[in-house]
Design a protein around this motif. Structure first.
Motif, short mmCIF file in Angstrom:
data_model
loop_
_atom_site.label_atom_id
_atom_site.label_comp_id
_atom_site.label_asym_id
_atom_site.label_seq_id
_atom_site.Cartn_x
_atom_site.Cartn_y
_atom_site.Cartn_z
N UNK A 254 0.83 -0.73 0.29
CA UNK A 254 -0.14 -0.08 -0.68
C UNK A 254 0.68 0.95 0.35
N UNK A 255 0.81 2.30 -0.99
CA UNK A 255 1.19 3.22 -0.78
C UNK A 255 0.33 4.84 -0.74
N UNK A 256 1.12 5.80 0.33
CA UNK A 256 0.09 6.50 0.19
C UNK A 256 0.50 8.35 -1.15
N UNK A 257 -0.73 8.49 -1.78
CA UNK A 257 -0.64 9.23 -2.65
C UNK A 257 -1.43 10.68 -2.47
N UNK A 258 -0.75 12.34 -2.94
CA UNK A 258 -1.80 13.51 -2.52
C UNK A 258 -3.15 13.15 -3.80
N UNK A 259 -3.88 13.45 -3.43
CA UNK A 259 -4.88 13.25 -4.83
C UNK A 259 -4.39 14.61 -5.49
N UNK A 260 -3.45 15.73 -5.52
CA UNK A 260 -3.74 16.46 -6.93
C UNK A 260 -2.68 16.05 -8.06
N UNK A 261 -1.94 14.97 -6.97
CA UNK A 261 -0.79 14.89 -8.28
C UNK A 261 -0.98 13.60 -9.34
N UNK A 326 -3.40 4.74 -1.59
CA UNK A 326 -4.23 5.19 -0.77
C UNK A 326 -4.10 6.70 -1.14
N UNK A 327 -5.58 7.54 -0.84
CA UNK A 327 -5.32 9.15 -1.30
C UNK A 327 -5.21 9.85 0.40
N UNK A 328 -3.96 10.62 -0.05
CA UNK A 328 -3.70 10.93 1.30
C UNK A 328 -5.22 12.11 1.77
N UNK A 329 -5.88 12.31 3.06
CA UNK A 329 -7.04 12.86 3.43
C UNK A 329 -6.65 13.85 5.21
N UNK A 330 -7.38 15.43 4.02
CA UNK A 330 -6.41 16.60 5.44
C UNK A 330 -6.29 16.56 6.58
#
Length: 350
Positions: A254-261, A326-330
């Motif tokens: 699982x990797x984290x990613x910024x939803x805008x990128x 997984x998209x990061x959340x605020x």
């Protein structure tokens, strides 16, 4: 061993079922049962052999302490010695947030076996808001040691079906009272005195009880930066449950990613996306074998928190997905707890 899944309705057949489950626990057996956060794997906290079975069934390392569940706040005096200078703070926290998803780490009494606390002089305790957990604790007459009902390091279960997939054949009973209402493990607090001798708390694990609510009752201490070598020591000897950096993980990377990128997939690898709302630029890319939103359309952190582990498990079981993104959340309110779990899940598989 055959695992029985027993449906229980707290409003109709609760008391009888609580007594039956308590009898199983009193015999030294294990019972999985719901809390408002996640399903727990319960044992008689005073029975060392039963507590040892919890570690064995979960494949949990013996250095990772358990949470003890109490029937009510009055039972706190039975298991803890609260320092005089912290009594008022502990009483305020208990009055404000129990029953509920708050765990307190306090000095333990000798009645609590060392195996339950991994040899630590402190014990993690809470009073669940779920009537099944409280009812079984009351029927047993002793605290119930209950970490999450899954194999160590795996995704925490928020339904009886998820418990069965994790521990089926390893435990005799699962009490099924439906899905958990919170979906994330409890917030863990340690009452302390600050550098000026004033009462405060350290947040050891983010959870459903968010910092803004805690601050209305007691001051939160800023975490001290660990000295050289202390981070590695904490990994091998945590001072409370849920402290390991690698945890709550699917079997797939699982990797984290910024939803805008923009995301560039590796050729030959199929990816699944866990999106926050499902409408970000990241979600709009056509490279996903599967995409699930935590809070479809509404973008509510509370809904995302409740769905997080179930969505992670669903993605992990999708045969079309090899790697989870997984998209990061605020990181505000419940977003802090969501990101805490996602970071630990991503750390587990690199």
């Amino acid at each position: 061993m055959e695992t029985q899944v027993i449906e229980v309705d707290p409003l109709e057949d609760g008391r009888k079922m609580y007594q039956q489950a308590a009898a199983v626990l009193a015999e030294g057996e294990l019972v999985a049962l719901p809390t408002e956060t996640v399903y727990g794997l319960g044992a008689d906290a005073y029975n060392c052999d039963a507590v040892a079975q919890v570690f064995a069934a979960k494949e949990r390392p013996s250095f990772d302490p358990l949470i003890l569940h109490l029937a009510n706040a009055r039972q706190l005096d039975e298991v803890c010695t609260v320092p005089e200078e912290l009594k008022e703070t502990v009483e305020k926290l208990a009055r404000e947030f129990w029953p509920g998803p708050m765990t307190l780490v306090l000095p333990k009494k000798d009645v609590v076996p060392d195996i339950a606390t991994s040899g630590l002089p402190t014990v993690a305790v809470r009073v669940s808001a779920h009537p099944v957990m409280r009812g079984v604790c009351k029927a047993l007459g002793r605290p119930v040691a209950a970490p999450s009902a899954n194999r160590f390091g795996h995704i925490s279960p928020t339904s009886a079906g998820a418990v069965l997939k994790e521990l089926g054949g390893r435990i005799p009973w699962i009490l099924d009272a439906g899905a958990c209402s919170e979906g994330l493990e409890s917030t863990i607090l340690r009452p302390v005195l600050d550098e000026k001798g004033k009462p405060a708390v350290e947040v050891l694990r983010e959870g459903p009880l968010v910092r803004d609510r805690i601050r209305k009752v007691v001051r939160i201490m800023k975490p001290c930066k660990p000295r050289m070598g202390e981070e590695a020591e904490a990994e091998t000897a945590p001072n409370a449950p849920g402290q390991l950096s690698s945890h709550y993980a699917p079997t797939k990377p699982l990797m984290l990613w910024d939803g805008k990128e923009e995301f560039t997939p590796e050729e030959g690898v199929s990816y699944g996306l866990i999106s926050y709302q499902g409408d970000s630029p990241l979600a709009m890319q056509d490279c996903w074998a599967s995409m699930i939103a935590l809070s479809p359309g509404s973008g509510r952190l509370a809904e995302a928190a409740v769905r997080l582990f179930a969505v992670m498990r669903q993605m992990d079981e999708d045969d079309d997905v090899q790697v989870i993104v997984a998209e990061k959340v605020a990181e505000t309110g419940l977003g802090c707890a969501i990101m805490d779990r996602l970071r630990r899940a991503s750390a587990a598989r690199g």
